[in-house]
Scaffold this active site. Structure first.
Site, mmCIF file in Angstrom:
data_model
loop_
_atom_site.group_PDB
_atom_site.id
_atom_site.type_symbol
_atom_site.label_atom_id
_atom_site.label_comp_id
_atom_site.label_asym_id
_atom_site.label_seq_id
_atom_site.Cartn_x
_atom_site.Cartn_y
_atom_site.Cartn_z
ATOM 1 N N GLY A 41 0.820 -1.280 0.047
ATOM 2 C CA GLY A 41 0.110 -0.103 0.040
ATOM 3 C C GLY A 41 0.779 1.571 -0.115
ATOM 4 O O GLY A 41 0.251 2.087 -0.496
ATOM 5 N N GLU A 96 4.499 4.124 5.798
ATOM 6 C CA GLU A 96 3.306 3.057 5.626
ATOM 7 C C GLU A 96 2.111 4.118 5.084
ATOM 8 O O GLU A 96 2.207 5.348 4.919
ATOM 9 C CB GLU A 96 2.898 2.942 7.002
ATOM 10 C CG GLU A 96 1.682 2.103 7.433
ATOM 11 C CD GLU A 96 1.511 0.705 6.493
ATOM 12 O OE1 GLU A 96 1.505 0.608 5.392
ATOM 13 O OE2 GLU A 96 1.361 -0.221 7.324
ATOM 14 N N ASP A 97 1.088 3.572 4.443
ATOM 15 C CA ASP A 97 0.073 4.079 3.692
ATOM 16 C C ASP A 97 -0.806 4.669 4.778
ATOM 17 O O ASP A 97 -1.328 6.022 4.618
ATOM 18 C CB ASP A 97 -0.678 3.052 2.825
ATOM 19 C CG ASP A 97 -1.153 1.679 3.264
ATOM 20 O OD1 ASP A 97 -0.842 1.640 4.703
ATOM 21 O OD2 ASP A 97 -1.922 0.985 2.730
ATOM 22 N N ASP A 100 -4.372 2.530 11.132
ATOM 23 C CA ASP A 100 -5.673 2.226 11.132
ATOM 24 C C ASP A 100 -5.877 1.819 12.830
ATOM 25 O O ASP A 100 -5.765 2.674 13.738
ATOM 26 C CB ASP A 100 -6.107 1.235 10.191
ATOM 27 C CG ASP A 100 -7.837 1.010 10.531
ATOM 28 O OD1 ASP A 100 -8.522 1.871 10.833
ATOM 29 O OD2 ASP A 100 -8.082 -0.266 10.003
ATOM 30 N N LYS A 128 -5.776 7.226 10.761
ATOM 31 C CA LYS A 128 -7.305 7.170 11.011
ATOM 32 C C LYS A 128 -7.458 6.806 12.577
ATOM 33 O O LYS A 128 -7.675 5.876 12.955
ATOM 34 C CB LYS A 128 -7.854 5.964 10.431
ATOM 35 C CG LYS A 128 -9.258 6.258 9.815
ATOM 36 C CD LYS A 128 -9.888 4.630 9.229
ATOM 37 C CE LYS A 128 -9.570 4.565 7.829
ATOM 38 N NZ LYS A 128 -10.207 3.094 7.446
ATOM 39 N N PHE A 149 -13.759 4.193 4.490
ATOM 40 C CA PHE A 149 -12.464 3.168 3.900
ATOM 41 C C PHE A 149 -11.790 3.767 2.519
ATOM 42 O O PHE A 149 -12.932 4.105 1.827
ATOM 43 C CB PHE A 149 -13.474 1.699 3.408
ATOM 44 C CG PHE A 149 -12.029 0.767 3.413
ATOM 45 C CD1 PHE A 149 -11.602 0.293 4.349
ATOM 46 C CD2 PHE A 149 -11.770 0.367 2.005
ATOM 47 C CE1 PHE A 149 -10.579 -0.715 4.087
ATOM 48 C CE2 PHE A 149 -10.715 -0.344 1.687
ATOM 49 C CZ PHE A 149 -10.061 -1.088 2.857
ATOM 50 N N ILE A 150 -10.889 4.019 2.822
ATOM 51 C CA ILE A 150 -9.739 4.821 2.061
ATOM 52 C C ILE A 150 -9.307 4.079 0.828
ATOM 53 O O ILE A 150 -8.720 2.836 1.133
ATOM 54 C CB ILE A 150 -8.710 5.496 2.646
ATOM 55 C CG1 ILE A 150 -9.255 6.338 3.816
ATOM 56 C CG2 ILE A 150 -8.186 6.543 1.675
ATOM 57 C CD1 ILE A 150 -10.395 7.264 3.714
ATOM 58 N N ASP A 156 -5.789 -0.094 -1.260
ATOM 59 C CA ASP A 156 -6.739 -1.074 -2.078
ATOM 60 C C ASP A 156 -7.793 -1.545 -1.265
ATOM 61 O O ASP A 156 -7.910 -1.304 0.002
ATOM 62 C CB ASP A 156 -5.634 -2.253 -2.358
ATOM 63 C CG ASP A 156 -5.665 -3.135 -1.154
ATOM 64 O OD1 ASP A 156 -5.139 -2.703 -0.174
ATOM 65 O OD2 ASP A 156 -5.989 -4.360 -1.193
ATOM 66 N N ARG A 162 -5.791 0.493 -6.312
ATOM 67 C CA ARG A 162 -4.543 1.035 -5.946
ATOM 68 C C ARG A 162 -3.898 2.271 -6.955
ATOM 69 O O ARG A 162 -3.276 3.127 -6.484
ATOM 70 C CB ARG A 162 -3.399 0.096 -5.992
ATOM 71 C CG ARG A 162 -3.718 -1.017 -4.807
ATOM 72 C CD ARG A 162 -2.428 -1.942 -4.824
ATOM 73 N NE ARG A 162 -2.342 -2.900 -3.820
ATOM 74 C CZ ARG A 162 -2.495 -3.030 -2.618
ATOM 75 N NH1 ARG A 162 -2.209 -2.017 -1.852
ATOM 76 N NH2 ARG A 162 -2.539 -4.277 -2.088
HETATM 77 P P1 IMP Z 1 -3.695 -1.455 11.122
HETATM 78 O O1 IMP Z 1 -5.083 -1.757 11.421
HETATM 79 O O2 IMP Z 1 -3.264 -0.004 11.584
HETATM 80 O O3 IMP Z 1 -2.772 -2.482 11.690
HETATM 81 O O4 IMP Z 1 -3.585 -1.410 9.262
HETATM 82 C C1 IMP Z 1 -3.244 -2.516 8.775
HETATM 83 C C2 IMP Z 1 -3.467 -2.134 7.396
HETATM 84 O O5 IMP Z 1 -4.920 -2.035 6.965
HETATM 85 C C3 IMP Z 1 -2.840 -0.888 6.685
HETATM 86 O O6 IMP Z 1 -1.441 -0.908 6.525
HETATM 87 C C4 IMP Z 1 -3.701 -0.816 5.401
HETATM 88 O O7 IMP Z 1 -3.075 -1.610 4.504
HETATM 89 C C5 IMP Z 1 -4.972 -1.387 5.738
HETATM 90 N N1 IMP Z 1 -6.081 -0.577 6.014
HETATM 91 C C6 IMP Z 1 -6.467 -0.049 7.142
HETATM 92 N N2 IMP Z 1 -7.386 0.940 6.960
HETATM 93 C C7 IMP Z 1 -7.489 1.020 5.331
HETATM 94 C C8 IMP Z 1 -8.294 1.772 4.438
HETATM 95 O O8 IMP Z 1 -9.217 2.640 4.893
HETATM 96 N N3 IMP Z 1 -8.171 1.770 3.073
HETATM 97 C C9 IMP Z 1 -7.097 0.706 2.878
HETATM 98 N N4 IMP Z 1 -6.336 -0.174 3.480
HETATM 99 C C10 IMP Z 1 -6.594 0.077 4.608
HETATM 100 MG MG MG Z 2 -0.675 -1.603 4.402
#
Ligand code: IMP
Ligand code: MG
Length: 178
Positions: A41, A96-97, A100, A128, A149-150, A156, A162
């Site tokens: 991402g 990182e993208d 979350d 987020k 959801f982004i 993606d 993407r």
């Molecule tokens: P985490 O929940 O912070 O561990 O995020 C895990 C991964 O979930 C991120 O690196 C993204 O790849 C994916 N992710 C979380 N939120 C979104 C979103 O809104 N759109 C797309 N991918 C997301």
């Molecule tokens: Mg990711």
């Protein structure tokens, strides 16, 4: 029916990345940086950001899988691709993208800290904070986004979207039908 709408346009994203890049340059002046891209991402963001970093910046790639399906993760993370470069003594910036729940980055930070780098910091395109499950404050964040959801700019949904040039919100009907 249009399945996404623009949240942050390409020009705004690129301008903000230049600002954050300048800040990182300033903060790490004279220090060896290893810029770690979290696949897949972050690739678009990474490619834009590294061009604002010093010419001595090392590049490397890592990938983690967070288990789950659709738009939610279960909180379990596994490494699917490790770095090729040693990190000892270097200032690692994990790129990182989106942050979350914070679970993925907490896992990656811990993994890299164990290898005795000079420091580990996190630079994310999007944050987020409303969905955080573990305490994780990125040192650098380009934009805070709402609980939607982004997609686009590398992010993606089921490996699609993407390539969109802007940061977009995926219309809920796309994933709610699953
Ligand atoms: P985490 O929940 O912070 O561990 O995020 C895990 C991964 O979930 C991120 O690196 C993204 O790849 C994916 N992710 C979380 N939120 C979104 C979103 O809104 N759109 C797309 N991918 C997301
Ligand atoms: Mg990711």
């Amino acid at each position: 029916m249009q399945d996404y709408k623009v949240l942050i346009d390409e020009k705004t994203v690129k301008d903000r990345i230049a600002e954050v890049g300048a800040q990182i340059r300033k903060d790490f002046e004279g220090k060896p940086i290893l810029a770690v891209c979290v696949l897949r991402g972050a690739v678009v963001f990474y490619a834009d950001l590294i061009r604002h970093l010093p010419k001595t910046t090392g590049l490397d790639f890592i990938a983690a899988k967070s288990y789950g399906s659709g738009t939610t993760s279960t909180g379990e993370v596994a490494l699917t691709k490790d770095l090729s470069e040693p990190v000892r003594g270097r200032h690692v910036i994990i790129i990182e993208d989106i942050v979350d729940t914070g679970v993925t980055l907490t896992y990656l930070k811990k993994l890299l800290l164990a290898r005795e780098p000079a420091s580990v910091s996190v630079c994310t395109l999007l944050d987020k904070p409303s969905r955080r499950k573990v305490e994780l404050v990125p040192e650098y964040s380009c934009f805070t986004v709402p609980n939607e959801f982004i997609v686009g700019y590398g992010l993606d949904y089921a490996e699609e979207y993407r390539t969109l040039k802007d940061v977009c919100i995926l219309e809920p009907w796309v994933y709610q039908k699953d």
